[in-house]
Scaffold this motif. Structure first.
Motif, short mmCIF file in Angstrom:
data_model
loop_
_atom_site.label_atom_id
_atom_site.label_comp_id
_atom_site.label_asym_id
_atom_site.label_seq_id
_atom_site.Cartn_x
_atom_site.Cartn_y
_atom_site.Cartn_z
N VAL A 99 3.67 19.66 -12.56
CA VAL A 99 3.51 19.46 -11.11
C VAL A 99 2.50 18.36 -10.81
CG1 VAL A 99 2.72 20.54 -8.97
CG2 VAL A 99 4.20 21.82 -10.54
N MET A 100 1.36 18.39 -11.49
CA MET A 100 0.33 17.39 -11.24
C MET A 100 0.77 15.99 -11.69
SD MET A 100 -1.98 18.89 -9.61
CE MET A 100 -3.17 17.55 -9.61
N TYR A 101 1.53 15.92 -12.76
CA TYR A 101 2.07 14.62 -13.18
C TYR A 101 2.99 14.05 -12.09
CZ TYR A 101 0.61 14.46 -18.13
OH TYR A 101 -0.10 14.35 -19.30
N MET A 102 3.88 14.89 -11.56
CA MET A 102 4.82 14.42 -10.54
C MET A 102 4.09 13.94 -9.29
SD MET A 102 7.91 17.19 -10.79
CE MET A 102 8.75 17.54 -12.34
N VAL A 103 3.07 14.69 -8.88
CA VAL A 103 2.28 14.28 -7.71
C VAL A 103 1.59 12.94 -7.98
CG1 VAL A 103 0.27 14.85 -6.28
CG2 VAL A 103 1.93 16.63 -6.89
N ALA A 104 0.97 12.82 -9.16
CA ALA A 104 0.27 11.58 -9.51
C ALA A 104 1.24 10.40 -9.58
CB ALA A 104 -0.44 11.75 -10.85
N GLN A 105 2.43 10.64 -10.12
CA GLN A 105 3.42 9.57 -10.23
C GLN A 105 3.88 9.10 -8.84
OE1 GLN A 105 6.09 11.85 -12.58
NE2 GLN A 105 4.97 11.47 -14.49
N CYS A 106 4.13 10.04 -7.95
CA CYS A 106 4.57 9.66 -6.59
C CYS A 106 3.47 8.93 -5.84
CB CYS A 106 5.01 10.91 -5.83
SG CYS A 106 6.57 11.63 -6.42
N LEU A 107 2.23 9.40 -5.96
CA LEU A 107 1.12 8.72 -5.29
C LEU A 107 0.90 7.33 -5.89
CD1 LEU A 107 -1.50 11.61 -4.93
CD2 LEU A 107 -0.08 10.58 -3.13
N GLY A 108 1.02 7.22 -7.21
CA GLY A 108 0.88 5.92 -7.85
C GLY A 108 1.95 4.94 -7.39
N ALA A 109 3.18 5.44 -7.22
CA ALA A 109 4.27 4.59 -6.76
C ALA A 109 4.02 4.10 -5.33
CB ALA A 109 5.59 5.36 -6.83
N VAL A 110 3.55 4.99 -4.48
CA VAL A 110 3.24 4.62 -3.10
C VAL A 110 2.15 3.54 -3.07
CG1 VAL A 110 2.25 5.44 -0.92
CG2 VAL A 110 3.96 6.81 -2.12
N CYS A 111 1.11 3.74 -3.87
CA CYS A 111 0.00 2.77 -3.90
C CYS A 111 0.45 1.44 -4.49
CB CYS A 111 -1.16 3.33 -4.71
SG CYS A 111 -1.98 4.75 -3.93
N GLY A 112 1.30 1.47 -5.51
CA GLY A 112 1.80 0.23 -6.11
C GLY A 112 2.60 -0.59 -5.12
N CYS A 113 3.49 0.08 -4.38
CA CYS A 113 4.28 -0.62 -3.35
C CYS A 113 3.38 -1.07 -2.20
CB CYS A 113 5.39 0.29 -2.83
SG CYS A 113 6.68 0.64 -4.04
N GLY A 114 2.36 -0.27 -1.89
CA GLY A 114 1.41 -0.66 -0.85
C GLY A 114 0.68 -1.95 -1.19
N LEU A 115 0.33 -2.12 -2.47
CA LEU A 115 -0.32 -3.36 -2.89
C LEU A 115 0.61 -4.56 -2.73
CD1 LEU A 115 -2.24 -2.32 -6.14
CD2 LEU A 115 -3.22 -2.93 -3.92
#
Length: 284
Positions: free
Chosen positions: A125-141
């Motif tokens: 669960v924590m991996y999935m949350v971290a992956q989704c947040l990382g993807a959002v931040c990557g696209c945000g950059l």
């Protein structure tokens, strides 16, 4: 010499492989270890870098082939270059993070490994949350650095291409993710690693190539998701309605594909069902 061979043979036999025990569903002790949280951070950063590089590549290709700004329709990196960007980044990031978090960088991979009892539920669960947040931040950059290009050229969001129905898109995501997760299981199989010492070093290579090959096949259909975090992050930052219309395809398809790959590898290739049945009969 014969004696040395006999000793070596004896030592090899003493190291005969045994399957590691399945991970507990919940391991309270795991939550108290720094390695658990370090792995979550690694998944976040890896997914952020993955989306940053790959979405920039997609947007760069579209801008270079825009007929309003260029008459050279063969310019840019092309679909082949986009596929290399995705596959190459997975190769690099799996290589960098495999020893820390396992190098999942994809909720579908994490889900498949969870079904195979390779990771605990809290870790999954924590991996999935971290992956989704990382993807959002990557696209945000990407949007922060190139806002006009990001908005004009679709933000790298996955969308079902014109001329394809939802069933075709769903099937492409299922099969594509199956290829990826099947490769992950095969490349990281501990039994193979125990037998062939060179495999762990090479494991990121076939995984990256699997991503590369799947992108070549499915970019014209769905833009290639096979990673729910990748599709989710791009849709969140792009924010347009079309990016959300078929978002379910990029979650349902990869999860089904990952589940099929886990079952196929564990219960057919590794004969998990036969072993379990044999153990039950011997105990009876």
């Amino acid at each position: 010499m014969a004696k040395d061979i006999e000793v070596a043979s004896h030592e090899y036999g003493a190291k005969d492989y045994q399957d590691p025990p399945p991970a507990d569903l919940i391991d309270p002790e795991e939550l108290t270890k720094w390695s658990f949280y370090r792995a979550i951070i690694a998944e976040f950063v890896a997914t952020l870098l993955f989306l940053y590089i790959t979405v920039l590549t997609v947007i760069g290709y579209k801008s270079q082939t825009d007929p309003d700004h260029s008459t050279d329709q063969c310019g840019g990196v092309g679909i082949l270059g986009i596929a290399w960007a995705f596959g190459g980044m997975i190769f690099v990031l799996v290589y960098c993070t495999a020893g820390i978090s396992g190098g999942h960088i994809n909720p579908a991979v994490t889900f498949g490994l969870f079904l195979a009892r390779k990771v605990t539920l809290p870790r999954a669960v924590m991996y999935m949350v971290a992956q989704c947040l990382g993807a959002v931040c990557g696209c945000g950059l990407v949007k922060a650095f190139q806002k006009s290009y990001y908005t004009n050229y679709g933000g790298g969001a996955n969308e079902l291409a014109d001329g394809y129905n939802k069933g075709t898109g769903l099937g492409a995501e299922i099969i594509g993710t199956f290829v990826l997760v099947y490769t992950v299981f095969s490349a990281t199989d501990p039994k193979r690693n125990a037998r062939d010492s060179h495999v762990p070093v090479l494991a990121p290579l076939p995984i990256g190539f699997a991503v590369f090959m799947v992108h070549l096949a499915t970019i014209p259909i769905t833009g290639t998701g096979i990673n729910p975090a990748r599709s989710f992050g791009a849709a969140v930052i792009y924010g347009k309605e079309k990016a959300w219309d078929d978002q379910w395809i990029f979650w349902v398809g990869p999860m089904i594909g990952a589940a099929i790959a886990a079952i196929y590898h564990q219960y057919i290739l590794r004969a998990g069902a036969v072993k379990a049945l044999g153990s039950f009969r011997s105990n009876a």
